[in-house]
Design an enzyme around this catalytic site. Sequence first.
Site, mmCIF file in Angstrom:
data_model
loop_
_atom_site.group_PDB
_atom_site.id
_atom_site.type_symbol
_atom_site.label_atom_id
_atom_site.label_comp_id
_atom_site.label_asym_id
_atom_site.label_seq_id
_atom_site.Cartn_x
_atom_site.Cartn_y
_atom_site.Cartn_z
ATOM 1 N N LYS A 51 -6.059 21.804 -7.754
ATOM 2 C CA LYS A 51 -4.907 20.899 -7.865
ATOM 3 C C LYS A 51 -4.334 20.897 -9.288
ATOM 4 O O LYS A 51 -4.981 21.366 -10.228
ATOM 5 C CB LYS A 51 -5.339 19.497 -7.422
ATOM 6 C CG LYS A 51 -5.734 19.417 -5.931
ATOM 7 C CD LYS A 51 -5.980 17.976 -5.513
ATOM 8 C CE LYS A 51 -6.350 17.872 -4.040
ATOM 9 N NZ LYS A 51 -6.515 16.476 -3.602
ATOM 10 N N TYR A 76 0.213 18.250 3.797
ATOM 11 C CA TYR A 76 -0.573 17.024 3.952
ATOM 12 C C TYR A 76 -0.022 16.142 5.080
ATOM 13 O O TYR A 76 -0.247 14.927 5.083
ATOM 14 C CB TYR A 76 -0.621 16.258 2.635
ATOM 15 C CG TYR A 76 -1.688 16.783 1.676
ATOM 16 C CD1 TYR A 76 -3.041 16.679 1.986
ATOM 17 C CD2 TYR A 76 -1.346 17.374 0.465
ATOM 18 C CE1 TYR A 76 -4.024 17.149 1.116
ATOM 19 C CE2 TYR A 76 -2.318 17.848 -0.411
ATOM 20 C CZ TYR A 76 -3.651 17.725 -0.079
ATOM 21 O OH TYR A 76 -4.627 18.182 -0.930
ATOM 22 N N GLU A 110 -4.483 25.920 7.760
ATOM 23 C CA GLU A 110 -4.174 25.875 6.323
ATOM 24 C C GLU A 110 -4.089 27.277 5.708
ATOM 25 O O GLU A 110 -3.251 27.522 4.839
ATOM 26 C CB GLU A 110 -5.217 25.024 5.593
ATOM 27 C CG GLU A 110 -5.107 23.541 5.946
ATOM 28 C CD GLU A 110 -6.147 22.658 5.278
ATOM 29 O OE1 GLU A 110 -6.098 21.439 5.509
ATOM 30 O OE2 GLU A 110 -7.009 23.176 4.531
ATOM 31 N N ASN A 155 -8.034 14.629 -8.092
ATOM 32 C CA ASN A 155 -9.447 14.958 -7.822
ATOM 33 C C ASN A 155 -9.736 16.468 -7.765
ATOM 34 O O ASN A 155 -10.609 16.929 -7.041
ATOM 35 C CB ASN A 155 -9.954 14.232 -6.569
ATOM 36 C CG ASN A 155 -9.198 14.618 -5.317
ATOM 37 O OD1 ASN A 155 -8.272 15.434 -5.375
ATOM 38 N ND2 ASN A 155 -9.594 14.061 -4.192
ATOM 39 N N HIS A 198 -8.827 20.816 -3.348
ATOM 40 C CA HIS A 198 -8.685 20.576 -1.907
ATOM 41 C C HIS A 198 -9.561 21.602 -1.199
ATOM 42 O O HIS A 198 -9.709 22.733 -1.672
ATOM 43 C CB HIS A 198 -7.231 20.754 -1.451
ATOM 44 C CG HIS A 198 -7.118 20.880 0.047
ATOM 45 N ND1 HIS A 198 -7.043 19.777 0.862
ATOM 46 C CD2 HIS A 198 -7.139 21.971 0.859
ATOM 47 C CE1 HIS A 198 -7.010 20.193 2.129
ATOM 48 N NE2 HIS A 198 -7.060 21.523 2.159
HETATM 49 P P1 ADP Z 1 -10.364 15.328 0.890
HETATM 50 O O1 ADP Z 1 -9.430 15.932 -0.121
HETATM 51 O O2 ADP Z 1 -11.705 15.036 0.298
HETATM 52 O O3 ADP Z 1 -10.445 16.123 2.165
HETATM 53 P P2 ADP Z 1 -8.703 13.443 2.355
HETATM 54 O O4 ADP Z 1 -8.343 14.587 3.259
HETATM 55 O O5 ADP Z 1 -9.202 12.196 2.988
HETATM 56 O O6 ADP Z 1 -9.774 13.881 1.252
HETATM 57 O O7 ADP Z 1 -7.426 13.051 1.500
HETATM 58 C C1 ADP Z 1 -6.579 14.032 0.965
HETATM 59 C C2 ADP Z 1 -6.285 13.676 -0.469
HETATM 60 O O8 ADP Z 1 -5.558 12.467 -0.513
HETATM 61 C C3 ADP Z 1 -7.524 13.430 -1.337
HETATM 62 O O9 ADP Z 1 -8.065 14.608 -1.879
HETATM 63 C C4 ADP Z 1 -6.990 12.528 -2.394
HETATM 64 O O10 ADP Z 1 -6.349 13.250 -3.433
HETATM 65 C C5 ADP Z 1 -5.966 11.722 -1.650
HETATM 66 N N1 ADP Z 1 -6.565 10.445 -1.204
HETATM 67 C C6 ADP Z 1 -7.404 10.248 -0.195
HETATM 68 N N2 ADP Z 1 -7.768 8.964 -0.080
HETATM 69 C C7 ADP Z 1 -7.094 8.314 -1.069
HETATM 70 C C8 ADP Z 1 -7.026 6.969 -1.492
HETATM 71 N N3 ADP Z 1 -7.710 6.003 -0.863
HETATM 72 N N4 ADP Z 1 -6.240 6.677 -2.543
HETATM 73 C C9 ADP Z 1 -5.545 7.613 -3.166
HETATM 74 N N5 ADP Z 1 -5.555 8.939 -2.823
HETATM 75 C C10 ADP Z 1 -6.328 9.279 -1.785
HETATM 76 MG MG MG Z 2 -9.017 16.526 3.638
#
Ligand code: ADP
Ligand code: MG
Length: 181
Positions: free
Chosen positions: A50, A90, A167, A153, A156
Amino acid sequence: MHFRQLRQSVGTMTGYLRVQRAICCFTRFYDLLTEERPLMAIERTLSIIKPDAVAKNVIGKIYSRFETNGLKIIASRMAWLSPQEAGEFYGVHKERPFYKDLVAFMTSGPVMIQVLEGEDAIAKNRDLMGATDPKKAAPGTIRADFAASIDANAVHGSDGPDTAKVEIAFFFPAMNVYSGR
Ligand code: ADP
Ligand code: MG
C-alpha cells in the site's frame, strides 16, 4: 538323482527366485507410487504493498519476506490507482463506514501490486501480513513491523481462493489467459 534331474531342479529353483525377486521389486515400486504424502496445494494470491509502505521505501524488505517464506513473485507492477479502480477493487466494502477513507488512502500514492505463488500461498501470505489492525498483529509480521494504523496498514492480501482469482484477474487479466493452472 541323475545329473540331468539335479540341473533341472536347480533351474526351477533359480526361476522361482527370479519370480520372487520380480514380485518383491514390483511391490516396492507400487508402495512408492501409492505412498501417502501430504497434499501440496500450489496457489496464487494477490498482494498489494500500500502507499504507506511504498512511501517508507520498504518494498524490498517486504518482497524479501515473501521470498524467504517460499512465496514466488510471478508478476508485479507499480501503479497509482484511480478512485474508480480502488473503489471497484474494494467494492465488497462499499457499505462499510471506512470505505471512503480506504479509497482515499489507496489513491494517495503509488502501490506495488504482485501475484505470489507457492504452497498454500493465500493463507501463508495472510500469516506473513498479520492482523488488519497492526496493534493486534503478531510480532514479526509485516503489519507489526511496517504499519502505523488500521488505515495505513502496509499490505493487502487476498483472503480466499475465490477472491484471489478475481483480484489477480483485476490487475493481471492476461494471467488468466496464459496461466497453466
Ligand atoms: P484485510 O486487509 O486484513 O483483509 P479487510 O478486508 O477487512 O482487512 O479490510 C480492508 C481494508 O480496509 C483493511 O486493510 C484496512 O486498511 C481497512 N479497514 C478495515 N477495517 C477498518 C476499520 N475498522 N477502520 C478503518 N479501516 C479499516
Ligand atoms: Mg480483505
